[in-house]
Design a protein around this motif. Structure first.
Motif, PDB file in Angstrom:
ATOM      1  N   ASP A 164       0.848  -1.185   0.000  1.00 57.40           N
ATOM      2  CA  ASP A 164       0.000   0.000   0.000  1.00 57.40           C
ATOM      3  C   ASP A 164       0.885   1.238   0.000  1.00 57.40           C
ATOM      4  OD1 ASP A 164       0.989   0.207   2.612  1.00 57.40           O
ATOM      5  OD2 ASP A 164      -0.841  -0.617   3.506  1.00 57.40           O
ATOM      6  N   ALA A 165       0.272   2.391   0.228  1.00 63.38           N
ATOM      7  CA  ALA A 165       1.037   3.643   0.152  1.00 63.38           C
ATOM      8  C   ALA A 165       2.193   3.669   1.146  1.00 63.38           C
ATOM      9  CB  ALA A 165       0.108   4.832   0.392  1.00 63.38           C
ATOM     10  N   ALA A 166       2.015   2.980   2.275  1.00 59.17           N
ATOM     11  CA  ALA A 166       3.054   2.997   3.307  1.00 59.17           C
ATOM     12  C   ALA A 166       4.186   2.022   3.017  1.00 59.17           C
ATOM     13  CB  ALA A 166       2.437   2.680   4.666  1.00 59.17           C
ATOM     14  N   THR A 167       3.898   0.971   2.226  1.00 58.60           N
ATOM     15  CA  THR A 167       4.889  -0.099   2.046  1.00 58.60           C
ATOM     16  C   THR A 167       5.344  -0.296   0.605  1.00 58.60           C
ATOM     17  OG1 THR A 167       3.176  -1.808   1.759  1.00 58.60           O
ATOM     18  CG2 THR A 167       3.893  -1.330   4.014  1.00 58.60           C
ATOM     19  N   MET A 168       4.732   0.401  -0.345  1.00 53.53           N
ATOM     20  CA  MET A 168       5.009   0.106  -1.752  1.00 53.53           C
ATOM     21  C   MET A 168       6.468   0.310  -2.130  1.00 53.53           C
ATOM     22  SD  MET A 168       3.506   3.330  -3.953  1.00 53.53           S
ATOM     23  CE  MET A 168       1.900   3.477  -3.228  1.00 53.53           C
ATOM     24  N   VAL A 169       7.137   1.260  -1.512  1.00 49.39           N
ATOM     25  CA  VAL A 169       8.529   1.528  -1.868  1.00 49.39           C
ATOM     26  C   VAL A 169       9.422   0.376  -1.428  1.00 49.39           C
ATOM     27  CG1 VAL A 169      10.491   3.051  -1.505  1.00 49.39           C
ATOM     28  CG2 VAL A 169       8.221   4.031  -1.830  1.00 49.39           C
ATOM     29  N   THR A 170       9.242  -0.094  -0.207  1.00 51.01           N
ATOM     30  CA  THR A 170      10.086  -1.177   0.289  1.00 51.01           C
ATOM     31  C   THR A 170       9.771  -2.510  -0.378  1.00 51.01           C
ATOM     32  OG1 THR A 170       8.550  -1.560   2.132  1.00 51.01           O
ATOM     33  CG2 THR A 170      10.395  -0.076   2.531  1.00 51.01           C
ATOM     34  N   GLU A 171       8.532  -2.671  -0.881  1.00 55.50           N
ATOM     35  CA  GLU A 171       8.161  -3.932  -1.520  1.00 55.50           C
ATOM     36  C   GLU A 171       8.484  -3.964  -3.015  1.00 55.50           C
ATOM     37  OE1 GLU A 171       4.488  -5.796  -0.597  1.00 55.50           O
ATOM     38  OE2 GLU A 171       4.303  -4.807   1.356  1.00 55.50           O
ATOM     39  N   ALA A 172       8.941  -2.859  -3.558  1.00 55.91           N
ATOM     40  CA  ALA A 172       9.253  -2.806  -4.992  1.00 55.91           C
ATOM     41  C   ALA A 172      10.669  -3.308  -5.246  1.00 55.91           C
ATOM     42  CB  ALA A 172       9.076  -1.390  -5.513  1.00 55.91           C
ATOM     43  N   ASN A 173      10.914  -4.558  -4.861  1.00 58.77           N
ATOM     44  CA  ASN A 173      12.212  -5.187  -5.087  1.00 58.77           C
ATOM     45  C   ASN A 173      12.032  -6.346  -6.065  1.00 58.77           C
ATOM     46  OD1 ASN A 173      13.744  -3.605  -3.170  1.00 58.77           O
ATOM     47  ND2 ASN A 173      12.613  -4.689  -1.577  1.00 58.77           N
ATOM     48  N   TYR A 174      12.726  -6.297  -7.196  1.00 58.67           N
ATOM     49  CA  TYR A 174      12.533  -7.287  -8.243  1.00 58.67           C
ATOM     50  C   TYR A 174      13.870  -7.852  -8.704  1.00 58.67           C
ATOM     51  CZ  TYR A 174       8.040  -4.825  -8.560  1.00 58.67           C
ATOM     52  OH  TYR A 174       6.834  -4.247  -8.272  1.00 58.67           O
ATOM     53  N   THR A 175      13.855  -9.116  -9.080  1.00 59.42           N
ATOM     54  CA  THR A 175      15.009  -9.720  -9.750  1.00 59.42           C
ATOM     55  C   THR A 175      14.921  -9.464 -11.246  1.00 59.42           C
ATOM     56  OG1 THR A 175      15.150 -11.445  -8.062  1.00 59.42           O
ATOM     57  CG2 THR A 175      16.265 -11.863 -10.166  1.00 59.42           C
ATOM     58  N   ASP A 176      13.730  -9.673 -11.804  1.00 60.23           N
ATOM     59  CA  ASP A 176      13.454  -9.379 -13.215  1.00 60.23           C
ATOM     60  C   ASP A 176      12.126  -8.635 -13.245  1.00 60.23           C
ATOM     61  OD1 ASP A 176      12.688  -9.328 -15.876  1.00 60.23           O
ATOM     62  OD2 ASP A 176      13.507 -11.307 -16.316  1.00 60.23           O
ATOM     63  N   VAL A 181       6.360  -8.410 -13.052  1.00 64.31           N
ATOM     64  CA  VAL A 181       5.155  -7.583 -13.169  1.00 64.31           C
ATOM     65  C   VAL A 181       4.142  -8.259 -14.083  1.00 64.31           C
ATOM     66  CG1 VAL A 181       4.235  -5.409 -14.078  1.00 64.31           C
ATOM     67  CG2 VAL A 181       6.266  -5.399 -12.610  1.00 64.31           C
ATOM     68  N   ILE A 182       4.601  -8.815 -15.201  1.00 60.14           N
ATOM     69  CA  ILE A 182       3.689  -9.510 -16.112  1.00 60.14           C
ATOM     70  C   ILE A 182       3.024 -10.690 -15.410  1.00 60.14           C
ATOM     71  CG2 ILE A 182       3.585 -10.953 -18.181  1.00 60.14           C
ATOM     72  CD1 ILE A 182       5.738  -9.131 -19.402  1.00 60.14           C
ATOM     73  N   GLU A 183       3.812 -11.477 -14.716  1.00 63.63           N
ATOM     74  CA  GLU A 183       3.277 -12.653 -14.034  1.00 63.63           C
ATOM     75  C   GLU A 183       2.225 -12.268 -12.992  1.00 63.63           C
ATOM     76  OE1 GLU A 183       4.827 -16.448 -11.307  1.00 63.63           O
ATOM     77  OE2 GLU A 183       6.256 -14.967 -12.062  1.00 63.63           O
ATOM     78  N   GLU A 184       2.509 -11.244 -12.200  1.00 63.15           N
ATOM     79  CA  GLU A 184       1.582 -10.832 -11.149  1.00 63.15           C
ATOM     80  C   GLU A 184       0.331 -10.185 -11.740  1.00 63.15           C
ATOM     81  OE1 GLU A 184       3.713  -8.522  -8.230  1.00 63.15           O
ATOM     82  OE2 GLU A 184       5.234 -10.083  -7.995  1.00 63.15           O
ATOM     83  N   MET A 185       0.498  -9.424 -12.824  1.00 62.76           N
ATOM     84  CA  MET A 185      -0.663  -8.792 -13.445  1.00 62.76           C
ATOM     85  C   MET A 185      -1.590  -9.820 -14.069  1.00 62.76           C
ATOM     86  SD  MET A 185       0.181  -5.134 -15.105  1.00 62.76           S
ATOM     87  CE  MET A 185      -1.566  -4.827 -15.044  1.00 62.76           C
TER      88      MET A 185
END
Length: 210
Positions: A164-176, A181-185
């Protein structure tokens, strides 16, 4: 309530608002041979771009009409900031901010998208004349949202976002980032399709910046 002053714009050439009676428009009226222009209308105190400029209904309606008469194809109305770190807004407060604006812009003939994460606000906005629901909640969408979109058949912008707005920055960690993003979408899309939403009613937004 007045509908804001649009001096010198379209048919309005005085300080008083002038809105012609217009036949209700639908998404089918939008041009299909060019890129569409969406005007952003934040009725908030803390949005990153223009928070605080259009907090009153009159100011918001005036600015929305100015964008519409100026050529915007869609007006995207939001009553809750979605920037990282923004404080959540109660749906009742959100609706008090946006519903009068939606009603006025719909009467003027504008095609309206509503930026909301709340099912109750989405339902009220569609009833007030909105055409599209633009939901940035991503994987954290409210559980009743798919059923509402299946019931109404309204187009739904489904955005990728982790947390959410409070956690989106820390959770935006990706290997690819692209493949993840495609898989989750696609997994999120299937939840809506399984609930009865027509695939053609879903607009996928990869959530750039989120």
């Amino acid at each position: 309530m007045s509908l804001g002053a649009i001096p010198g714009t379209g048919p309005a050439t005085s300080p008083l608002p002038v809105i012609k009676k217009i036949t209700a428009r639908t998404l089918a009226d939008l041009p299909a041979d060019r890129t569409l222009v969406m005007g952003i209308l934040n009725i908030t105190e803390d949005s990153f771009s223009d928070g605080g400029k259009y907090k009153s209904a009159d100011d918001a309606i005036s600015h929305g009409l100015r964008m519409y008469y100026g050529g915007a194809d869609i007006i995207d109305v939001g009553g809750e900031s979605t920037r990282p770190g923004a404080e959540p807004v109660d749906p009742d407060e959100e609706q008090q901010r946006i519903l009068p604006v939606i009603t006025a812009l719909a009467k003027a003939g504008a095609i309206i998208s509503v930026d909301t994460m709340h099912t109750s606000t989405a339902r009220a906005a569609l009833a007030a004349g909105a055409h599209i629901i633009n939901d940035v909640s991503g994987l954290t969408h409210e559980p009743d949202m798919p059923a509402l979109m299946a019931e109404t058949g309204a187009p739904y912008v489904l955005m990728h976002r982790r947390g959410d707005a409070a956690t989106m920055v820390t959770e935006a960690n990706y290997t690819d980032v692209v493949s993840e993003v495609i898989e989750e979408m696609l997994a999120l899309r299937e939840r809506f399709v399984a609930a009865g939403v027509k695939p053609e009613a879903l607009i996928l937004d990869p959530g750039l910046g989120f």
